[in-house]
Design a protein around this motif. Structure first.
Motif, PDB file in Angstrom:
ATOM      1  N   UNK A 149       0.784  -1.242   0.000  1.00  0.00           N
ATOM      2  CA  UNK A 149       0.000   0.000   0.000  1.00  0.00           C
ATOM      3  C   UNK A 149       0.814   1.289   0.000  1.00  0.00           C
ATOM      4  N   UNK A 150       1.777   1.443   0.934  1.00  0.00           N
ATOM      5  CA  UNK A 150       2.527   2.708   0.963  1.00  0.00           C
ATOM      6  C   UNK A 150       3.343   2.934  -0.308  1.00  0.00           C
ATOM      7  N   UNK A 151       3.907   1.856  -0.845  1.00  0.00           N
ATOM      8  CA  UNK A 151       4.699   1.973  -2.072  1.00  0.00           C
ATOM      9  C   UNK A 151       3.804   2.440  -3.231  1.00  0.00           C
ATOM     10  N   UNK A 152       2.656   1.798  -3.380  1.00  0.00           N
ATOM     11  CA  UNK A 152       1.748   2.161  -4.478  1.00  0.00           C
ATOM     12  C   UNK A 152       1.279   3.606  -4.328  1.00  0.00           C
ATOM     13  N   UNK A 153       0.988   4.012  -3.094  1.00  0.00           N
ATOM     14  CA  UNK A 153       0.526   5.391  -2.858  1.00  0.00           C
ATOM     15  C   UNK A 153       1.638   6.390  -3.192  1.00  0.00           C
ATOM     16  N   UNK A 154       2.862   6.068  -2.773  1.00  0.00           N
ATOM     17  CA  UNK A 154       3.986   6.976  -3.044  1.00  0.00           C
ATOM     18  C   UNK A 154       4.242   7.089  -4.540  1.00  0.00           C
ATOM     19  N   UNK A 155       4.132   5.972  -5.253  1.00  0.00           N
ATOM     20  CA  UNK A 155       4.390   5.997  -6.694  1.00  0.00           C
ATOM     21  C   UNK A 155       3.288   6.770  -7.429  1.00  0.00           C
ATOM     22  N   UNK A 156       2.043   6.680  -6.923  1.00  0.00           N
ATOM     23  CA  UNK A 156       0.959   7.473  -7.513  1.00  0.00           C
ATOM     24  C   UNK A 156       1.190   8.959  -7.241  1.00  0.00           C
ATOM     25  N   UNK A 157       1.679   9.271  -6.034  1.00  0.00           N
ATOM     26  CA  UNK A 157       1.953  10.674  -5.692  1.00  0.00           C
ATOM     27  C   UNK A 157       3.013  11.266  -6.628  1.00  0.00           C
ATOM     28  N   UNK A 158       3.969  10.451  -7.049  1.00  0.00           N
ATOM     29  CA  UNK A 158       5.005  10.941  -7.973  1.00  0.00           C
ATOM     30  C   UNK A 158       4.399  11.398  -9.303  1.00  0.00           C
ATOM     31  N   UNK A 159       3.383  10.700  -9.764  1.00  0.00           N
ATOM     32  CA  UNK A 159       2.781  11.091 -11.053  1.00  0.00           C
ATOM     33  C   UNK A 159       2.103  12.454 -10.914  1.00  0.00           C
ATOM     34  N   UNK A 160       1.573  12.714  -9.735  1.00  0.00           N
ATOM     35  CA  UNK A 160       0.961  14.022  -9.481  1.00  0.00           C
ATOM     36  C   UNK A 160       2.046  15.100  -9.404  1.00  0.00           C
ATOM     37  N   UNK A 161       3.146  14.789  -8.736  1.00  0.00           N
ATOM     38  CA  UNK A 161       4.257  15.743  -8.641  1.00  0.00           C
ATOM     39  C   UNK A 161       4.775  16.109 -10.034  1.00  0.00           C
TER      40      UNK A 161
END
Ligand code: NAD
Length: 243
Positions: A149-161
């Motif tokens: 979960x945390x990895x997937x959330x962090x990787x999704x946040x990168x696309x927003x960044x």
């Protein structure tokens, strides 16, 4: 030689994908600042890259904000400029939602996401106009599996960044893109408990090589990609395309 005379910072340069990016950018003429917290792995990358006069190597933890500023300062002192940052450093944790602590979430968000934000801030303050940012995300930004979960959330946040950086960088010609690898043959994949336990089963055709990701990273950084920004560039051998 698309990067001749340019200086690129690569984080996670001791890992499989980071080393492939370093070799590719080096072969195309870049001055490189190679960063990883694992000094031994960094030394292996250093040995794989031929021209020591075009290298600055820094063993640092990317999740420490002040270290991003120090890396930029050292890069500018050594090479006079920074033209790009490739944020590759990443880490995973395998735990269900019921077991994840605040510390777990913070550590994984810090390595995979906050670190990229810290380097982005430095880039916006010290990078050349026309520079490039590439964030190595994952197909887990789009589709995921249990226990990460945390990895997937962090990787999704990168696309927003990447989208925010593309918008805010546009006036200065700064482009920002995410590369989303599928499964890539590196220690991170080989050591995955989800692979070892059989929870995630991989078709061999779905496994790429680090060089496949490095080629896309180099394209995204290069002037050939001048009309590509704010994008999610997937390199997964077609895995996400399947029903
Ligand atoms: P890897 O484990 O070989 O490399 C990761 C590197 O990051 C290591 O050298 C590690 O020392 C470094 N690192 C970790 N935490 C750090 C920190 N706090 N400070 C500095 N360095 C740190 O893994 P890889 O497969 O090369 O992964 C590179 C990137 O690609 C990661 O962001 C990963 O999430 C992403 N990715 C990998 C795959 C895959 O299948 N291998 C798939 C999708 C995305």
């Amino acid at each position: 030689m698309r990067f001749s005379g340019k200086t690129i910072i690569v984080t996670g340069a001791g890992g499989g994908i980071g080393q492939a990016c370093a070799r590719r950018l080096h072969d195309e003429g870049a001055n490189l600042v190679l960063i990883d917290r694992d000094a031994g792995a960094l030394a292996a990358t250093q040995a794989a890259v031929a021209a020591p006069e075009r290298l600055l190597v820094r063993a640092q933890d990317v999740s420490v904000e002040a270290e991003a500023a120090a890396a930029f300062e050292a890069a500018i002192q050594r090479f006079g400029r920074v033209d790009g940052v490739v944020s590759v450093a990443g880490a995973m944790i395998y735990k269900g939602l019921e077991a994840l602590t605040g510390q777990d979430w913070e550590r994984i968000m810090a390595v995979n996401f906050y670190a990229a934000a810290y380097f982005t801030r430095q880039a916006f303050n010290h990078m050349q106009d026309g520079g490039g940012l590439v964030y190595v995300s994952s197909i887990h930004a789009r589709q995921t599996s249990a226990l990460v979960g945390p990895y997937a959330a962090a990787k999704a946040a990168l696309t927003s960044l990447a989208r925010t950086a593309a918008i805010e960088g546009r006036a200065r010609g700064i482009r920002a893109n995410c590369v989303l690898p599928g499964a890539v043959d590196t220690p991170m994949l080989r050591d995955s408990p989800n692979i070892k336990s059989g929870l995630e089963v991989l078709d061999p055709q779905d496994v790429g090589q680090p060089e496949d990701i490095a080629a896309l990273v180099a394209f995204a950084l290069s002037d050939e990609a001048r009309f590509v920004t704010g994008a999610e560039l997937i390199a997964d051998g077609g895995r996400l395309a399947k029903l």
